[in-house]
Design a protein around this motif. Structure first.
Motif, PDB file in Angstrom:
ATOM      1  N   TYR A   1     -18.092 -68.979  -7.366  1.00 35.39           N
ATOM      2  CA  TYR A   1     -18.303 -67.339  -7.542  1.00 35.39           C
ATOM      3  C   TYR A   1     -19.942 -67.000  -7.580  1.00 35.39           C
ATOM      4  O   TYR A   1     -20.391 -67.555  -8.466  1.00 35.39           O
TER       5      TYR A   1
ATOM      6  N   HIS B   1     -17.415 -55.468  -7.297  1.00 33.59           N
ATOM      7  CA  HIS B   1     -17.161 -56.266  -6.039  1.00 33.59           C
ATOM      8  C   HIS B   1     -16.094 -57.309  -7.266  1.00 33.59           C
ATOM      9  O   HIS B   1     -15.547 -58.406  -6.234  1.00 33.59           O
ATOM     10  N   GLY B   2     -15.962 -57.638  -8.254  1.00 30.04           N
ATOM     11  CA  GLY B   2     -15.721 -58.470  -9.210  1.00 30.04           C
ATOM     12  C   GLY B   2     -16.021 -59.952  -8.801  1.00 30.04           C
ATOM     13  O   GLY B   2     -16.766 -60.017  -8.726  1.00 30.04           O
ATOM     14  N   LEU B   3     -15.157 -60.695  -8.839  1.00 33.51           N
ATOM     15  CA  LEU B   3     -15.645 -62.217  -8.502  1.00 33.51           C
ATOM     16  C   LEU B   3     -14.677 -62.899  -6.705  1.00 33.51           C
ATOM     17  O   LEU B   3     -13.978 -62.196  -6.676  1.00 33.51           O
TER      18      LEU B   3
ATOM     19  N   PHE C   1     -21.144 -67.653 -11.337  1.00 34.30           N
ATOM     20  CA  PHE C   1     -20.359 -68.962 -12.217  1.00 34.30           C
ATOM     21  C   PHE C   1     -19.504 -70.236 -11.349  1.00 34.30           C
ATOM     22  O   PHE C   1     -18.892 -70.109 -10.595  1.00 34.30           O
TER      23      PHE C   1
ATOM     24  N   GLN D   1      -8.148 -71.483 -13.546  1.00 35.66           N
ATOM     25  CA  GLN D   1      -8.984 -71.722 -14.275  1.00 35.66           C
ATOM     26  C   GLN D   1      -9.852 -70.843 -15.269  1.00 35.66           C
ATOM     27  O   GLN D   1      -9.837 -70.788 -15.801  1.00 35.66           O
TER      28      GLN D   1
ATOM     29  N   GLY E   1     -17.316 -71.585 -15.996  1.00 29.60           N
ATOM     30  CA  GLY E   1     -18.868 -72.232 -16.935  1.00 29.60           C
ATOM     31  C   GLY E   1     -19.381 -70.591 -17.163  1.00 29.60           C
ATOM     32  O   GLY E   1     -19.086 -69.294 -16.982  1.00 29.60           O
TER      33      GLY E   1
ATOM     34  N   TYR F   1      -7.838 -62.172 -17.181  1.00 32.09           N
ATOM     35  CA  TYR F   1      -9.509 -62.857 -17.939  1.00 32.09           C
ATOM     36  C   TYR F   1      -9.851 -61.480 -18.736  1.00 32.09           C
ATOM     37  O   TYR F   1     -10.063 -60.329 -18.105  1.00 32.09           O
TER      38      TYR F   1
ATOM     39  N   GLN G   1     -14.455 -60.018 -20.260  1.00 32.87           N
ATOM     40  CA  GLN G   1     -15.269 -60.517 -19.899  1.00 32.87           C
ATOM     41  C   GLN G   1     -15.531 -59.622 -20.870  1.00 32.87           C
ATOM     42  O   GLN G   1     -16.169 -58.229 -20.093  1.00 32.87           O
TER      43      GLN G   1
ATOM     44  N   LYS H   1     -21.474 -62.361 -20.584  1.00 38.69           N
ATOM     45  CA  LYS H   1     -20.888 -63.900 -21.209  1.00 38.69           C
ATOM     46  C   LYS H   1     -20.135 -64.053 -20.161  1.00 38.69           C
ATOM     47  O   LYS H   1     -19.633 -63.291 -18.976  1.00 38.69           O
ATOM     48  N   ARG H   2     -19.193 -65.171 -19.840  1.00 36.47           N
ATOM     49  CA  ARG H   2     -18.454 -65.746 -18.584  1.00 36.47           C
ATOM     50  C   ARG H   2     -16.710 -64.920 -19.051  1.00 36.47           C
ATOM     51  O   ARG H   2     -16.355 -64.926 -20.106  1.00 36.47           O
ATOM     52  N   PRO H   3     -16.193 -64.906 -17.573  1.00 36.13           N
ATOM     53  CA  PRO H   3     -14.528 -64.904 -18.382  1.00 36.13           C
ATOM     54  C   PRO H   3     -14.224 -65.521 -18.511  1.00 36.13           C
ATOM     55  O   PRO H   3     -14.482 -66.874 -18.054  1.00 36.13           O
ATOM     56  N   GLN H   4     -13.258 -65.264 -19.539  1.00 30.43           N
ATOM     57  CA  GLN H   4     -12.619 -66.286 -20.491  1.00 30.43           C
ATOM     58  C   GLN H   4     -11.099 -65.490 -20.316  1.00 30.43           C
ATOM     59  O   GLN H   4     -10.641 -64.291 -20.169  1.00 30.43           O
ATOM     60  N   LEU H   5      -9.950 -66.802 -19.700  1.00 28.39           N
ATOM     61  CA  LEU H   5      -9.144 -66.325 -19.891  1.00 28.39           C
ATOM     62  C   LEU H   5      -7.655 -66.089 -21.228  1.00 28.39           C
ATOM     63  O   LEU H   5      -8.352 -66.811 -22.160  1.00 28.39           O
TER      64      LEU H   5
ATOM     65  N   ASP I   1      -1.776 -65.966 -18.889  1.00 23.70           N
ATOM     66  CA  ASP I   1      -1.421 -65.839 -17.791  1.00 23.70           C
ATOM     67  C   ASP I   1       0.178 -66.113 -17.298  1.00 23.70           C
ATOM     68  O   ASP I   1       0.710 -65.713 -18.571  1.00 23.70           O
TER      69      ASP I   1
ATOM     70  N   PHE J   1     -10.199 -58.430 -15.790  1.00 26.64           N
ATOM     71  CA  PHE J   1      -9.853 -59.202 -14.392  1.00 26.64           C
ATOM     72  C   PHE J   1      -7.903 -59.804 -14.119  1.00 26.64           C
ATOM     73  O   PHE J   1      -8.199 -60.764 -15.222  1.00 26.64           O
TER      74      PHE J   1
ATOM     75  N   LEU K   1      -7.864 -67.969  -6.275  1.00 22.08           N
ATOM     76  CA  LEU K   1      -7.987 -66.999  -6.828  1.00 22.08           C
ATOM     77  C   LEU K   1      -8.065 -65.868  -6.047  1.00 22.08           C
ATOM     78  O   LEU K   1      -9.262 -66.260  -5.751  1.00 22.08           O
TER      79      LEU K   1
ATOM     80  N   PHE L   1      -9.586 -62.386  -6.761  1.00 23.30           N
ATOM     81  CA  PHE L   1      -9.677 -61.145  -7.965  1.00 23.30           C
ATOM     82  C   PHE L   1      -9.428 -59.706  -7.490  1.00 23.30           C
ATOM     83  O   PHE L   1     -10.369 -59.788  -6.577  1.00 23.30           O
ATOM     84  N   GLY L   2      -9.300 -59.440  -8.607  1.00 26.19           N
ATOM     85  CA  GLY L   2      -9.208 -57.634  -8.909  1.00 26.19           C
ATOM     86  C   GLY L   2     -10.742 -57.055  -8.721  1.00 26.19           C
ATOM     87  O   GLY L   2     -11.427 -58.632  -9.143  1.00 26.19           O
ATOM     88  N   LYS L   3     -11.131 -55.884  -8.185  1.00 24.11           N
ATOM     89  CA  LYS L   3     -12.870 -55.599  -8.728  1.00 24.11           C
ATOM     90  C   LYS L   3     -12.972 -55.382 -10.626  1.00 24.11           C
ATOM     91  O   LYS L   3     -14.015 -55.595 -10.920  1.00 24.11           O
TER      92      LYS L   3
END
Lengths: 112, 112
Positions: free
Chosen positions: A35, A41-43, A90, A101, A104, B36, B38, B42-46, B49, B89, B100, B102-104
């Motif tokens: 991604y 724009h998000g992901l 990412f 998902q 990283g 998610y 974020q 940092k990275r997006p974290q779940l 869901d 997100f 997937l 994603f929204g913005k």
């Protein structure tokens, strides 16, 4: 963190140069994704892989190519980097048993 | 393809109050809806869901509700704390490790 690493974590390069980003996973997951994340724009999905040598395009694949010669590595290549490819990239993996998902840590790429 | 929209783009809440973020999706075949979180850099974290065979799911102060008829799902955060400040997100997919969408993202700011 699902055993995902990305390298490099930061890179500055010049327009027209080739760039390869690496995503490495340690847990043998089948699905891997690339991604890009940009403000507003998000992901957005660039490319994804559903197995060794099995890849497909996402919604923003122009200017990018990928390769997966081993289960653990998914490479993203910018053949000739442009300023519009400045972004945070990412990698994500999915176990295959669920749809979840995991991401990283990201690579911040700046193209001057 | 699937189109996911998030509202509002920015949400400010007083510490201890509740926050609600709503997402709408376009593909009636979507059946998997993750959220998610974020934090900056940092990275997006779940965080939670839900699947289409369930109308609501809770995990401590976080809950997600799904309305398949109206094609929207919402994230509810109760008793907000400063550490809840982040970008959230939502995403949707048809499952089976389909992509997937994603929204913005929504910026949530919790004011102490």
């Amino acid at each position: 963190d699902a055993g995902i690493t990305q390298s490099p974590r930061h890179k500055v390069t010049e327009t027209g140069t080739p760039v390869t980003l690496r995503c490495h996973q340690t847990e043998n997951h089948r699905y891997m994704y690339w991604y890009r994340q940009d403000p507003g724009h998000g992901l957005r999905l660039i490319h994804y892989s559903y197995g060794v040598k099995d890849t497909d395009k996402g919604e923003v694949s122009d200017g990018y190519s990928v390769s997966r010669s081993k289960t653990e590595d998914f490479l993203l290549t910018l053949e000739s980097a442009t300023s519009s490819q400045t972004s945070v990239y990412f990698c994500a993996i999915s176990t295959g048993a669920t749809d979840t998902q995991y991401f990283g840590p990201g690579t911040r790429l700046t193209v001057l | 393809g699937e189109n996911v929209e998030q509202h509002p783009s920015t949400l400010s809440v007083q510490e201890g109050d509740s926050a609600v973020i709503k997402c709408t999706y376009s593909d009636s075949a979507s059946n998997y809806f993750p959220w998610y979180k974020q934090e900056l850099g940092k990275r997006p974290q779940l965080i939670i869901d839900i699947r289409s065979n369930v109308g609501e799911k809770k995990d401590q102060r976080i809950a997600v509700t799904l309305n398949k008829t109206a094609k929207h799902f919402s994230l509810h955060i109760t008793e907000t704390q400063p550490e809840d400040s982040a970008v959230y997100f939502c995403a949707a997919s048809r499952g089976g490790n389909n992509r997937l969408a994603f929204g913005k993202g929504n910026q949530v700011v919790v004011i102490p």
